[in-house]
Design an enzyme around this catalytic site. Structure first.
Site, PDB file in Angstrom:
ATOM      1  N   ASN A  64      47.565  31.855  42.617  1.00  0.00           N
ATOM      2  CA  ASN A  64      48.546  32.967  43.460  1.00  0.00           C
ATOM      3  C   ASN A  64      49.423  32.269  44.364  1.00  0.00           C
ATOM      4  O   ASN A  64      50.453  32.819  44.418  1.00  0.00           O
ATOM      5  CB  ASN A  64      47.161  33.670  44.311  1.00  0.00           C
ATOM      6  CG  ASN A  64      46.692  34.596  43.445  1.00  0.00           C
ATOM      7  OD1 ASN A  64      47.345  35.610  42.749  1.00  0.00           O
ATOM      8  ND2 ASN A  64      45.403  34.467  43.107  1.00  0.00           N
ATOM      9  N   ASP A  71      39.490  31.037  39.077  1.00  0.00           N
ATOM     10  CA  ASP A  71      39.222  32.073  39.856  1.00  0.00           C
ATOM     11  C   ASP A  71      39.244  33.268  39.166  1.00  0.00           C
ATOM     12  O   ASP A  71      38.938  34.589  39.459  1.00  0.00           O
ATOM     13  CB  ASP A  71      39.560  32.248  41.193  1.00  0.00           C
ATOM     14  CG  ASP A  71      39.286  30.914  42.239  1.00  0.00           C
ATOM     15  OD1 ASP A  71      38.272  30.333  41.663  1.00  0.00           O
ATOM     16  OD2 ASP A  71      39.718  30.432  43.152  1.00  0.00           O
ATOM     17  N   ILE A 113      32.506  20.582  39.867  1.00  0.00           N
ATOM     18  CA  ILE A 113      32.434  20.450  38.596  1.00  0.00           C
ATOM     19  C   ILE A 113      32.947  21.493  37.659  1.00  0.00           C
ATOM     20  O   ILE A 113      33.335  21.175  36.328  1.00  0.00           O
ATOM     21  CB  ILE A 113      30.515  20.194  38.351  1.00  0.00           C
ATOM     22  CG1 ILE A 113      30.443  18.919  38.810  1.00  0.00           C
ATOM     23  CG2 ILE A 113      30.250  20.493  36.936  1.00  0.00           C
ATOM     24  CD1 ILE A 113      28.882  18.896  39.135  1.00  0.00           C
TER      25      ILE A 113
HETATM   26  O1  F6P Z   1      41.461  26.932  42.604  1.00  0.00           O
HETATM   27  C1  F6P Z   1      40.824  27.935  43.032  1.00  0.00           C
HETATM   28  C2  F6P Z   1      39.614  27.188  43.919  1.00  0.00           C
HETATM   29  O2  F6P Z   1      39.025  26.732  42.757  1.00  0.00           O
HETATM   30  C3  F6P Z   1      38.781  28.204  44.805  1.00  0.00           C
HETATM   31  O3  F6P Z   1      37.755  28.641  43.987  1.00  0.00           O
HETATM   32  C4  F6P Z   1      38.352  27.018  45.481  1.00  0.00           C
HETATM   33  O4  F6P Z   1      37.572  27.644  46.856  1.00  0.00           O
HETATM   34  C5  F6P Z   1      39.517  26.299  45.942  1.00  0.00           C
HETATM   35  O5  F6P Z   1      40.046  26.153  44.644  1.00  0.00           O
HETATM   36  C6  F6P Z   1      39.301  24.833  46.752  1.00  0.00           C
HETATM   37  O6  F6P Z   1      40.183  23.989  46.060  1.00  0.00           O
HETATM   38  P1  F6P Z   1      40.681  22.766  46.892  1.00  0.00           P
HETATM   39  O7  F6P Z   1      39.447  22.094  47.799  1.00  0.00           O
HETATM   40  O8  F6P Z   1      41.292  21.648  46.146  1.00  0.00           O
HETATM   41  O9  F6P Z   1      41.698  23.324  47.860  1.00  0.00           O
END
Ligand code: F6P
Length: 335
Positions: A108, A132, A261
């Protein structure tokens, strides 16, 4: 034509397959020149750009992560007057390199930036990427099927401990605003309670569901929760729900947080093919001069949608979703 390609936001299975789909089609079918932009939009600011040829594009189909690297750089975010003018730098670098188009693969945040880049006069084509599955305008984003497959296997495995120890097992999967992974893996994994951010829950309903199961001789229960469900004090979703369930039912309850994971490793066959189709379509859009658009899966067809329609929106789960309707009829508790 000369095109640049970047990957931005969280990594996800299928990114490399998408890069391969875009670039191989661009080079081998359309005779385009392709450049890889490293670390998302940061590479456009730092001019960290490398030529991509068929050599770099081999062995990518099943490879996790992204060979281009990624970042959560948001160049159009408001900045203090002292900081560098990132959009201006990006425009200069694109002009110097004489890129005819930039392909942006991301979630997004990336779609928002891609839209801003379009408004700034850059030819952009974007591809939706997130486990997501919450990007507006596409039925499915690549990465989602892989994440659901991984989460479902984890739920299957948690059944062993749940049944052997007669416990409630709570598993937390990703999804801050949208509960697509929780819904799909929860249903596929035979969850008894599935909690998603879109539906407010009542802890007594959850407790009652588990107690009713016990009365029917079901000595264990599986609870699948999205990380974004509302908890008190900002506690981790699984930790909070597990404590509440144990308090409510008196049944020993354990939690597992699946975490990164879900985003790692090889994409499923479905995601590889979706990535390949989306990548190929992106190149077709470029060849036809159709810019400012995001590639999208619409039914069983690959099409595209203007970025102006996508940017700033989220695709959330509707309570009329057929999995929820069917799940409720079968006695699954959604909160
Ligand atoms: O890419 C989306 C997502 O997987 C979310 O569901 C998750 O909370 C987030 O990324 C966390 O990613 P990061 O810790 O890399 O910012």
């Amino acid at each position: 034509m000369k095109i640049g390609i970047l990957t931005s936001g969280g990594d996800c299975p299928g990114i490399n397959a998408t890069i391969r789909g875009v670039c191989k089609t661009a080079i081998n079918h359309y005779g385009m020149e392709v450049y890889g932009i490293r670390s998302g939009f940061r590479g456009l600011i730092d001019n960290d750009i490398v030529p991509l040829t068929n050599k770099e594009l081999s062995g990518l189909l099943n490879l996790g992560g992204t060979i281009l690297g990624t970042s959560r750089e948001k160049p159009f975010k408001k900045r203090s007057s002292a900081s560098i003018d990132k959009p201006a730098l990006i425009l200069k670098n694109i002009q110097d390199l004489q890129l005819d188009c930039v392909v942006c693969i991301g979630g997004n945040g990336t779609q928002k930036t891609a839209n801003k880049l379009t408004q700034a006069g850059v030819n952009v084509v974007s591809i939706p990427k997130t486990i997501d599955n919450d990007i507006w305008g596409t039925d499915i984003s690549f990465g989602f099927d892989s994440a659901v497959t991984i989460a479902t296997e984890a739920i299957d495995r948690l059944h062993s401990t749940a049944s052997s120890h007669q416990r409630v097992m709570v598993i937390e999967v990703m999804g801050h605003k949208a509960g697509w992974i929780a819904l799909h893996s929860g249903m596929a994994g035979g969850g008894d309670v599935i909690l998603i951010p879109e539906i407010p829950y009542n802890i007594h309903n959850i407790g009652n569901t588990i107690i009713e199961r016990l009365k029917k001789g079901k000595t264990y229960s599986i609870v699948v929760v999205a990380e974004g469900i509302q908890t008190i004090d900002g506690k981790k979703a699984a930790e909070y729900i597990a404590q509440e369930i144990e308090y409510e039912t008196g049944i020993e309850t354990r939690e597992t947080v699946l975490g990164y994971i879900q985003r790692g490793g090889s994409p499923t066959a479905f995601d590889r093919n979706l990535a390949t189709r989306m990548g190929g379509h992106a190149t077709e859009l470029i060849a036809n001069g159709l810019f400012g658009r995001m590639v999208a899966l619409q039914g069983d067809k690959i099409g595209s949608i203007p970025l102006t329609e996508v940017a700033g929106k989220l695709k959330l789960i509707n309570e009329n979703n057929d999995l929820i309707v069917q799940g409720k009829r079968m006695g699954i508790c959604f909160g």
